[in-house]
Design a protein around this motif. Structure first.
Motif, mmCIF file in Angstrom:
data_model
loop_
_atom_site.group_PDB
_atom_site.id
_atom_site.type_symbol
_atom_site.label_atom_id
_atom_site.label_comp_id
_atom_site.label_asym_id
_atom_site.label_seq_id
_atom_site.Cartn_x
_atom_site.Cartn_y
_atom_site.Cartn_z
ATOM 1 N N ARG A 145 -7.036 -2.306 8.050
ATOM 2 C CA ARG A 145 -6.873 -1.459 6.867
ATOM 3 C C ARG A 145 -5.839 -0.380 7.145
ATOM 4 O O ARG A 145 -5.724 0.098 8.277
ATOM 5 N N ARG A 146 -5.073 -0.024 6.123
ATOM 6 C CA ARG A 146 -4.101 1.049 6.324
ATOM 7 C C ARG A 146 -4.464 2.254 5.481
ATOM 8 O O ARG A 146 -5.093 2.138 4.429
ATOM 9 N N TYR A 161 -3.137 3.750 10.416
ATOM 10 C CA TYR A 161 -4.001 2.568 10.499
ATOM 11 C C TYR A 161 -5.454 3.004 10.499
ATOM 12 O O TYR A 161 -5.818 4.017 11.086
ATOM 13 N N GLY A 162 -6.278 2.210 9.823
ATOM 14 C CA GLY A 162 -7.692 2.537 9.751
ATOM 15 C C GLY A 162 -8.579 1.502 10.397
ATOM 16 O O GLY A 162 -9.803 1.543 10.261
ATOM 17 N N GLY A 163 -7.960 0.550 11.099
ATOM 18 C CA GLY A 163 -8.734 -0.514 11.731
ATOM 19 C C GLY A 163 -7.904 -1.192 12.803
ATOM 20 O O GLY A 163 -7.347 -0.523 13.667
ATOM 21 N N SER A 164 -7.808 -2.508 12.722
ATOM 22 C CA SER A 164 -7.095 -3.298 13.732
ATOM 23 C C SER A 164 -5.746 -2.668 14.041
ATOM 24 O O SER A 164 -4.870 -2.581 13.190
ATOM 25 N N GLN A 165 -5.560 -2.233 15.287
ATOM 26 C CA GLN A 165 -4.496 -1.291 15.611
ATOM 27 C C GLN A 165 -3.165 -1.919 15.965
ATOM 28 O O GLN A 165 -2.138 -1.608 15.366
ATOM 29 N N PRO A 352 3.851 -3.382 27.584
ATOM 30 C CA PRO A 352 3.737 -1.973 27.180
ATOM 31 C C PRO A 352 2.985 -1.870 25.862
ATOM 32 O O PRO A 352 2.965 -2.811 25.071
ATOM 33 N N ASP A 353 2.373 -0.722 25.637
ATOM 34 C CA ASP A 353 1.584 -0.514 24.417
ATOM 35 C C ASP A 353 2.500 -0.033 23.295
ATOM 36 O O ASP A 353 2.401 1.092 22.812
ATOM 37 N N ILE A 354 3.384 -0.932 22.844
ATOM 38 C CA ILE A 354 4.386 -0.552 21.844
ATOM 39 C C ILE A 354 4.387 -1.451 20.625
ATOM 40 O O ILE A 354 5.090 -1.164 19.654
ATOM 41 N N TYR A 355 3.618 -2.523 20.628
ATOM 42 C CA TYR A 355 3.709 -3.523 19.561
ATOM 43 C C TYR A 355 2.793 -3.141 18.405
ATOM 44 O O TYR A 355 1.698 -3.675 18.235
ATOM 45 N N HIS A 356 3.281 -2.195 17.626
ATOM 46 C CA HIS A 356 2.429 -1.525 16.648
ATOM 47 C C HIS A 356 3.209 -1.217 15.379
ATOM 48 O O HIS A 356 4.254 -0.559 15.427
ATOM 49 N N PHE A 357 2.718 -1.713 14.243
ATOM 50 C CA PHE A 357 3.232 -1.299 12.942
ATOM 51 C C PHE A 357 2.566 0.032 12.565
ATOM 52 O O PHE A 357 1.435 0.293 12.993
ATOM 53 N N PRO A 358 3.223 0.889 11.764
ATOM 54 C CA PRO A 358 2.575 2.137 11.357
ATOM 55 C C PRO A 358 1.199 1.913 10.742
ATOM 56 O O PRO A 358 0.286 2.719 10.926
ATOM 57 N N GLU A 359 1.030 0.813 9.971
ATOM 58 C CA GLU A 359 -0.249 0.503 9.341
ATOM 59 C C GLU A 359 -1.126 -0.401 10.188
ATOM 60 O O GLU A 359 -2.161 -0.895 9.733
ATOM 61 N N LEU A 476 -16.084 4.245 14.245
ATOM 62 C CA LEU A 476 -15.411 5.008 13.199
ATOM 63 C C LEU A 476 -13.969 5.233 13.608
ATOM 64 O O LEU A 476 -13.698 5.630 14.751
ATOM 65 N N TYR A 477 -13.054 4.956 12.680
ATOM 66 C CA TYR A 477 -11.641 5.295 12.864
ATOM 67 C C TYR A 477 -11.288 6.333 11.814
ATOM 68 O O TYR A 477 -11.261 6.023 10.620
ATOM 69 N N ALA A 478 -11.031 7.552 12.234
ATOM 70 C CA ALA A 478 -10.645 8.602 11.298
ATOM 71 C C ALA A 478 -9.143 8.828 11.369
ATOM 72 O O ALA A 478 -8.556 8.838 12.448
ATOM 73 N N THR A 479 -8.536 8.990 10.198
ATOM 74 C CA THR A 479 -7.131 9.391 10.119
ATOM 75 C C THR A 479 -7.093 10.759 9.467
ATOM 76 O O THR A 479 -7.530 10.924 8.327
ATOM 77 N N VAL A 480 -6.607 11.730 10.206
ATOM 78 C CA VAL A 480 -6.578 13.115 9.750
ATOM 79 C C VAL A 480 -5.114 13.516 9.560
ATOM 80 O O VAL A 480 -4.342 13.516 10.519
ATOM 81 N N GLN A 481 -4.748 13.828 8.333
ATOM 82 C CA GLN A 481 -3.358 14.205 8.064
ATOM 83 C C GLN A 481 -3.204 15.716 8.215
ATOM 84 O O GLN A 481 -3.869 16.496 7.531
#
Length: 654
Positions: A145-146, A161-165, A352-359, A476-481
């Motif tokens: 989830r994004r 991102y709110g889930g699968s990272q 490396p831990d770089i294979y990540h989309f913003p969402e 729980l995955y929290a996204t705090v802006q």
């Protein structure tokens, strides 16, 4: 679970921000009408505690789930029907099923990575097929989830991102996972440019550990700086002299605590212990040392070291994590046969831990859905998916060969006739008012495996029992802006592990930019902070701790989650100028009461690795019904979900 009213005011709980609050409400749902009130779009489920706006408005779209804030994920709206089925409260009020008249070549139950991958692979083999995907959530992607925010002073949205990272350790992904990346034209090499690995370090920022007041008499933040020695680390901790000596010994010169045993005997001994027990009973360290390490495993495994196996701690030891094994002289030329499957799989991986989309991995889901459903998005490639426009109104049009039906929990799946002779099946789902049925040439159950026995009663008893053992780990995955990240820069931290507080991790967003999307590069700019909580009860086996923790989680209000977020960020950053009332602009908590797939591990699963394994029985095909989801592997990784989907498709199409 108490909130101090005075402290709440100090933390800015009264400030109108983007959030909404409601309790579970599931236990109060009686009758089909009550169920219906809980199963519509998540925005309609908010109780009167709602404050401020809870959505990012996108002109011309029916709804935009990524813009919802407050409590998301496994919300009461998503869980009401599954819980009613579990509690035997659904069918007595449900009424008769009403056929829709729709017939599909494939119906997929579950719209997460596994379910969407199954539909995508089915269409690759049969481009003219008609496919329906049904999901109980209000968003595509399941746990992938994004979260999207629109902070003031920023050009364009801020995406998290709110889930699968991430695409974790892609060099050792399964063949099916690698094949999907190839089909989607995901060029992993681009992330070497897109992901800025020096952004935070150039500001002098490092990882850190907060020895919090939940664990120690004195709260102390310790930065894990380059050149830090075990002696200097121990000297900073709020522990006594004996504990400091024990900690230094673990890092520098631990003896052979299992002297006299062969390699095989040592591995068996480690396989019988948790890491906490190894520290306390074998290394005999001071309890404060064990408390310091207890949450080391929480982020990755969703349970702490009172449940995390010593054999996997040995297999995962690196840097400052899981010391105390060097003296055992267990050469790391190969993993132990007792290591968990993912530890074995990633043994020699050095990605490396770089294979990540913003969402996160919802990008993969959106690329697949966009290629299957015309008009859903205006871009389906790696470089365009993050900033693409999405029209959720296109997901379930009658003219589409592929339809994605959200907020539609499945309640029954049955072969038409005996499983050994069936050529079709019937699927029933709840549309918020009544049960509706569709016909299917084949069905793939890509949902939580533990719920399948309630949906497919014709399964053999042995298989139903095996499916029920797939008890998922809550998290729980929290996204705090935040308004900016100047306090983080002043504190010189980018990620913090907490030793015992409610949220076990607080970290700044990954510094990844895609074409048309730029991450926050200056401390004066808005940014997302990611926080993780793992509710599994400490001191229990993973499955037992998951159940106990989930019972507490489902009755934990969003207000408590917000309170602890504000409290911990203030404790971490207050001395650096952080003011929660001013700096926190929006909060989204993605509640995954049924989160990580449970991986087989020692010391809890005596049948592993020799078998028989419950998943081998649980995932058996039943007539025109096959079973996918990462639970069926089991492993809590995206490529596992993809491989499960490919296997299910192959079983039904051969």
């Amino acid at each position: 679970m108490e909130i101090n009213p005075r402290r709440a005011r100090e933390l800015g709980m009264s400030r109108p921000i983007s959030r909404r609050d409601f309790f579970d409400g599931v236990a109060m749902a009686v009758g089909a009408a009550a169920l219906g009130s809980l199963t519509g779009c998540g925005m309609d489920a908010a109780a009167p505690g709602r404050i401020g706006t809870d959505r990012l408005e996108v002109p011309g779209q029916v709804t935009f789930p990524p813009g919802l804030t407050g409590l998301q994920g496994n919300t009461p709206a998503a869980l009401s029907v599954p819980h009613a089925l579990r509690d035997d409260r659904f069918w007595q009020y449900a009424g008769e099923a009403r056929p829709t008249g729709e017939n599909y070549d494939l119906v997929v139950v579950g719209g997460g990575i596994s379910g969407v991958s199954a539909a995508f692979e089915w269409l690759r083999n049969d481009p003219n097929a008609r496919v329906l995907i049904l999901d109980n959530h209000d968003e595509i992607g399941g746990h992938a989830r994004r979260n999207v925010f629109a902070p003031k002073g920023r050009m364009g949205p801020l995406i998290g991102y709110g889930g699968s990272q991430s695409i974790e350790a892609p060099s050792v992904w399964t063949a099916e996972g690698k094949n999907l990346l190839y089909l989607l034209d995901v060029d992993l090499a681009k992330f070497r440019t897109y992901f800025d690995r020096k952004l935070y370090s150039d500001f002098g920022m490092t990882d850190s550990v907060m020895c919090d007041r939940e664990s120690f008499a004195t709260e102390k933040l310790v930065r894990l700086t380059g050149g830090l020695t075990p002696e200097r680390l121990a000297a900073q901790l709020p522990i006594g002299d004996r504990a400091r000596r024990d900690l230094v010994r673990l890092y520098k010169n631990p003896p052979d605590y299992l002297r006299g045993l062969s390699r095989d005997q040592k591995e068996k001994r480690l396989a019988a212990l948790t890491y906490s027990r190894y520290l306390l009973e074998v290394a005999r360290v001071h309890p404060d040392v064990e408390r310091f390490f207890r949450t080391t495993s929480s982020d990755e495994w969703a349970y702490d070291t009172t449940a995390f196996g010593a054999i996997d701690a040995w297999g995962s030891a690196k840097g400052w994590d899981y010391p105390g094994f060097q003296g055992l002289k267990l050469h790391r030329d190969k993993p132990s046969r007792f290591n968990s499957p993912s530890v074995i799989k990633q043994w020699d991986a050095d990605d490396p831990d770089i294979y990540h989309f913003p969402e996160g991995n919802q990008a993969l889901v959106r690329m697949m859905v966009g290629r299957m459903i015309p008009g859903f998005t205006d871009a389906t490639d790696m470089d365009g998916i993050t900033t693409a426009a999405f029209d959720y109104g296109k997901l379930d049009l009658a003219a589409n060969r592929v339809r994605f039906r959200l907020s539609s929990p499945v309640v029954s799946v049955a072969n038409d006739g005996g499983a050994d002779k069936a050529t079709s099946a019937t699927v029933g789902y709840f549309d918020g008012n009544a049960i509706r049925t569709v016909g299917a040439g084949a069905v793939i159950m890509a949902c939580w495996n533990m719920v399948i026995p309630y949906l497919v009663p014709e399964l053999p008893g042995e298989q139903r029992e095996a499916l029920r053992k797939a008890v998922k780990m809550p998290l729980l995955y929290a996204t705090v802006q935040l308004r900016d990240w100047t306090a983080w820069q002043r504190a010189r931290v980018t990620r913090t592990r907490w030793t015992g507080a409610y949220w076990c991790v607080s970290e700044l967003d990954h510094p990844v930019s895609m074409p048309g999307y730029t991450c926050s590069r200056d401390p004066s700019e808005p940014i997302n902070v990611h926080m993780v909580a793992t509710p599994a009860q400490s001191g229990m086996a993973p499955s037992q701790g998951a159940v106990a923790g989930r019972h507490v989680l489902i009755n934990t209000p969003f207000s408590f989650m917000e309170y602890t977020i504000r409290d911990q960020l203030t404790r971490l950053l207050g001395a650096a100028g952080f003011e929660p009332e001013r700096d926190i602009e929006a909060i989204t908590v993605n509640r995954w009461g049924h989160g990580y797939a449970p991986e087989y591990c020692r010391p809890w699963n005596d049948f592993y690795p020799d078998g028989p394994l419950p998943a081998d029985i649980a995932r058996r095909r039943c007539g025109r019904i096959a079973i996918a989801n990462s639970d069926s592997v089991p492993a809590a990784y995206a490529d596992a979900a993809i491989s499960a989907a490919y296997r299910a498709v192959a079983e039904l199409q051969r």
